[in-house]
Motif scaffolding. Structure first.
Motif, PDB file in Angstrom:
ATOM      1  N   LEU A 372       0.832  -1.211   0.000  1.00  0.00           N
ATOM      2  CA  LEU A 372       0.000   0.000   0.000  1.00  0.00           C
ATOM      3  C   LEU A 372       0.861   1.254   0.000  1.00  0.00           C
ATOM      4  O   LEU A 372       0.534   2.250  -0.659  1.00  0.00           O
ATOM      5  N   HIS A 375       3.254   1.255  -3.578  1.00  0.00           N
ATOM      6  CA  HIS A 375       2.554   1.323  -4.864  1.00  0.00           C
ATOM      7  C   HIS A 375       1.423   2.354  -4.887  1.00  0.00           C
ATOM      8  O   HIS A 375       0.997   2.761  -5.969  1.00  0.00           O
ATOM      9  N   HIS A 376       0.959   2.754  -3.704  1.00  0.00           N
ATOM     10  CA  HIS A 376      -0.205   3.650  -3.667  1.00  0.00           C
ATOM     11  C   HIS A 376      -0.003   4.857  -2.751  1.00  0.00           C
ATOM     12  O   HIS A 376      -0.884   5.695  -2.636  1.00  0.00           O
ATOM     13  N   VAL A 378       0.119   5.086   0.492  1.00  0.00           N
ATOM     14  CA  VAL A 378      -0.756   5.093   1.662  1.00  0.00           C
ATOM     15  C   VAL A 378      -0.047   4.358   2.798  1.00  0.00           C
ATOM     16  O   VAL A 378       0.300   3.176   2.667  1.00  0.00           O
ATOM     17  N   ARG A 407      -7.902   7.244  -1.794  1.00  0.00           N
ATOM     18  CA  ARG A 407      -6.660   6.628  -2.272  1.00  0.00           C
ATOM     19  C   ARG A 407      -6.458   5.241  -1.662  1.00  0.00           C
ATOM     20  O   ARG A 407      -5.958   4.320  -2.326  1.00  0.00           O
ATOM     21  N   VAL A 410      -8.823   2.882  -3.567  1.00  0.00           N
ATOM     22  CA  VAL A 410      -8.262   2.573  -4.882  1.00  0.00           C
ATOM     23  C   VAL A 410      -7.119   1.565  -4.745  1.00  0.00           C
ATOM     24  O   VAL A 410      -7.027   0.589  -5.520  1.00  0.00           O
ATOM     25  N   GLY A 411      -6.262   1.787  -3.766  1.00  0.00           N
ATOM     26  CA  GLY A 411      -5.138   0.878  -3.558  1.00  0.00           C
ATOM     27  C   GLY A 411      -5.598  -0.533  -3.225  1.00  0.00           C
ATOM     28  O   GLY A 411      -5.076  -1.523  -3.752  1.00  0.00           O
ATOM     29  N   GLN A 414      -7.033  -2.243  -6.342  1.00  0.00           N
ATOM     30  CA  GLN A 414      -6.018  -2.675  -7.303  1.00  0.00           C
ATOM     31  C   GLN A 414      -5.216  -3.865  -6.792  1.00  0.00           C
ATOM     32  O   GLN A 414      -4.805  -4.739  -7.572  1.00  0.00           O
TER      33      GLN A 414
END
Length: 417
Positions: A372, A375-376, A378, A407, A410-411, A414
């Motif tokens: 997380l 890649h995102h 967070v 966010r 979304v993470g 995905q």
């Protein structure tokens, strides 16, 4: 003559910010982003990565931080000349101010550096144990507190029993777990309850449990490190005679500010190892000698409490629950997702953890938190403790925006979709 420090005095900028916040605050508790966007302007926090690990401690609002800096300068400038002469009276005034906010008598609390410090005093100092008695704690309690309860086996010769809170947790399941434990262990004398679990965010029905436990002839000590400030209650509402509270998590005080609480009619139940040093055994201050505190941090408490109360704990609770629900709802639909707190009112606040089915190890959950972040963008944290396996904890703060929660969603989609 020592310099005069009026604890009710505030810098003009602080008074102005407080007045602005108070004038714009909606009458009813709200999670609306419109009003909270005004609150967000008072928090100077990094927005990259998105910080959803606010359970460690809470950042100070900028006006509170400015007060802390002002008071740090004052203490550094006047030093021992002021502290030696004026600190005892100032400390007593601080106890009175904190007690007013906590809804108890100032003679029922003493300021300490952290809730863990206070809990050690309460657990290790509890007098009402004899060899062969039983103490209860659970998998969702804080690790240091679990260790302290387990250590009573060696120190007092008691039977230390660790319970596992059922998953999924419900109010009735929690109550049933303790009801059965009290039945199975008739010599229970002390029970540790954590108001809000650091690991999963589960809110324990402390008042109901305390009533049940006391009816069985046992005492309750409450770890309220995570609850005061994000939930609306006073110390007596817990129903327990012993508790510990942090002010640097959800109240927004500087680090190093916490409270040890002992109801005045139960003071004798906790050992007074320092009685006669500065205070007698009938004074709660004899239960802990903490040495030299961060004077400026403690002197900032009135400002932090003023800020906290101006925002309003009901508004805080509504906002934190909104932020929690905004990611938990979508996350529940993802494959393999296990949410560790129910949506049941009164059983959850702002903190909630999750794990993926079959991924229960520390390494599994550290890897998920790392994905997380990398890649995102967070930031979350892996937590251990629950009997069924490790988790990833998500903890929004007062500064968290709806977009930042998006966010996370979304993470997760995905990673798991």
């Amino acid at each position: 003559m020592p310099a005069v420090l009026d604890l009710d005095q505030r810098a003009p900028a602080f008074r102005e910010a407080l007045a602005t916040l108070q004038a714009s605050r909606p009458a009813a508790p709200t999670a609306d982003e419109g009003w909270w966007s005004q609150v967000h302007r008072y928090y100077d926090v990094a927005r990259e990565p998105v910080n959803l690990e606010n359970g460690f401690w809470g950042p100070m609002a900028e006006p509170v931080k400015a007060e802390y800096e002002r008071l740090t300068t004052f203490i550094n400038h006047h030093n021992a000349h002021w502290v030696r002469r004026e600190w005892p009276q100032a400390l007593e005034a601080l106890r009175v101010r904190v007690a007013r906010s906590l809804g108890c008598g100032h003679d029922e609390l003493v300021l300490v550096r952290g809730a863990s410090e206070a809990m050690q005093v309460l657990i290790q100092g509890y007098r009402g144990l004899a060899a062969g008695d039983t103490v209860l704690y659970c998998d969702l309690d804080y690790p240091a507190m679990r260790a302290a309860m387990a250590f009573l086996r060696e120190r007092r010769g008691v039977n230390a029993v660790r319970l596992a809170i059922p998953e999924p947790a419900t109010r009735e399941a929690v109550l049933a777990t303790y009801r059965q434990a009290l039945h199975d262990h008739p010599r229970v004398r002390l029970v540790l309850l954590t108001h809000v679990s650091h690991s999963t965010g589960l809110v324990m029905p402390v008042r109901e449990l305390t009533t049940m436990i006391e009816a069985a002839g046992a005492d309750v000590v409450v770890d309220a490190a995570h609850s005061w400030g994000q939930m609306a209650f006073d110390a007596p509402d817990l129903g327990a005679p012993f508790a510990a509270f942090n002010l640097h998590k959800w109240v927004g005080a500087p680090l190093g500010c916490a409270v040890l609480y002992i109801r005045r009619d139960r003071l004798d139940a906790i050992e007074a190892p320092f009685a006669g040093l500065d205070f007698g055994a009938d004074d709660i201050r004899s239960r802990l000698y903490g040495g030299t505190p961060n004077f400026a941090a403690w002197l900032t408490l009135p400002a932090a409490l003023d800020w906290h109360e101006t925002i309003g704990v009901a508004h805080k609770a509504a906002r934190l629950r909104h932020l929690r629900d905004a990611w938990v709802g979508p996350a529940r639909t993802l494959p393999g997702m296990q949410i560790l707190t129910p949506d049941e009112p009164g059983m959850v606040a702002g903190i909630t953890s999750f794990r993926l089915a079959g991924r229960t190890s520390t390494a599994d959950n550290q890897a998920l938190a790392r994905a997380l972040l990398e890649h995102h963008g967070v930031f979350t944290v892996q937590r251990s403790g629950p009997a069924a396996g490790d988790v990833v904890r998500v903890t929004p703060g007062l500064h968290t925006t709806d977009a930042e929660i998006d966010r996370l969603v979304v993470g997760l989609r995905q990673l798991l979709g």
